[in-house]
Scaffold this active site. Structure first.
Site, PDB file in Angstrom:
ATOM      1  N   CYS A  26       0.820  -1.208   0.000  1.00 20.90           N
ATOM      2  CA  CYS A  26       0.000   0.000   0.000  1.00 20.90           C
ATOM      3  C   CYS A  26       0.857   1.262   0.000  1.00 20.90           C
ATOM      4  O   CYS A  26       0.354   2.360  -0.203  1.00 20.90           O
ATOM      5  CB  CYS A  26      -0.907   0.000   1.236  1.00 20.90           C
ATOM      6  SG  CYS A  26       0.010  -0.013   2.797  1.00 20.90           S
ATOM      7  N   CYS A  86      -1.637  -4.006   8.080  1.00 16.83           N
ATOM      8  CA  CYS A  86      -0.790  -3.092   8.855  1.00 16.83           C
ATOM      9  C   CYS A  86      -0.247  -3.759  10.122  1.00 16.83           C
ATOM     10  O   CYS A  86       0.857  -3.442  10.560  1.00 16.83           O
ATOM     11  CB  CYS A  86      -1.555  -1.820   9.219  1.00 16.83           C
ATOM     12  SG  CYS A  86      -1.997  -0.829   7.786  1.00 16.83           S
TER      13      CYS A  86
END
Length: 144
Positions: free
Chosen positions: A46, A118
């Site tokens: 990302c 994440c």
């Protein structure tokens, strides 16, 4: 302006839950501790990068911090990874995975599914920081 902030807060609580919202808002362990002597980083597909900073003394993490150039999920994941590291011996850090970070935050439902990667970025950055400790220790042992 107040209405906009209230809307942002409501949406954040909906996405991360109350505990995740509080961590996003207060960001414990944010920044590099003054005594940090090792660091690691991990960048996701990302584009977000999480840096983990560790102060290691006698094979134990005595302080930790994080930084990120990413989203709220990166921030709360980095914060949790740093928190999980404090007080652990270096060999214990290998057991901290993305799943561990998510569980520390309240489980997979603590953040949107698209952002759960994440937690793995944070865990990988933590492993990189401990890896730098071991690489330095190995280099020092070679010299001795």
């Amino acid at each position: 302006m107040s209405e906009l902030q209230d809307k942002i807060n409501e949406e954040t609580i909906e996405a991360y839950g109350q505990a995740g919202f509080e961590r996003w808002r207060n960001q414990p362990y944010r920044g590099e501790p003054a005594g940090a002597n090792y660091e690691g980083a991990s960048t996701g597909g990302c584009g977000d990068t999480i840096w983990i900073y560790l102060q290691i003394e006698e094979d134990t993490v005595v302080d930790a911090g994080y930084a990120t150039d990413g989203c709220g999920s990166s921030a709360i994941s980095g914060s949790m990874a740093a928190e999980l590291a404090v007080g652990k011996r270096c060999e214990e850090i290998a057991a901290i995975t993305g799943e561990t970070v998510l569980e520390g935050l309240g489980g997979p439902a603590c953040m949107p599914e698209d952002d759960r990667h994440c937690a793995w970025l944070a865990a990988n950055a933590l492993l990189e920081a401990v890896g730098s400790y071991y690489r330095q220790a190995a280099a020092q042992a070679k010299k001795d």
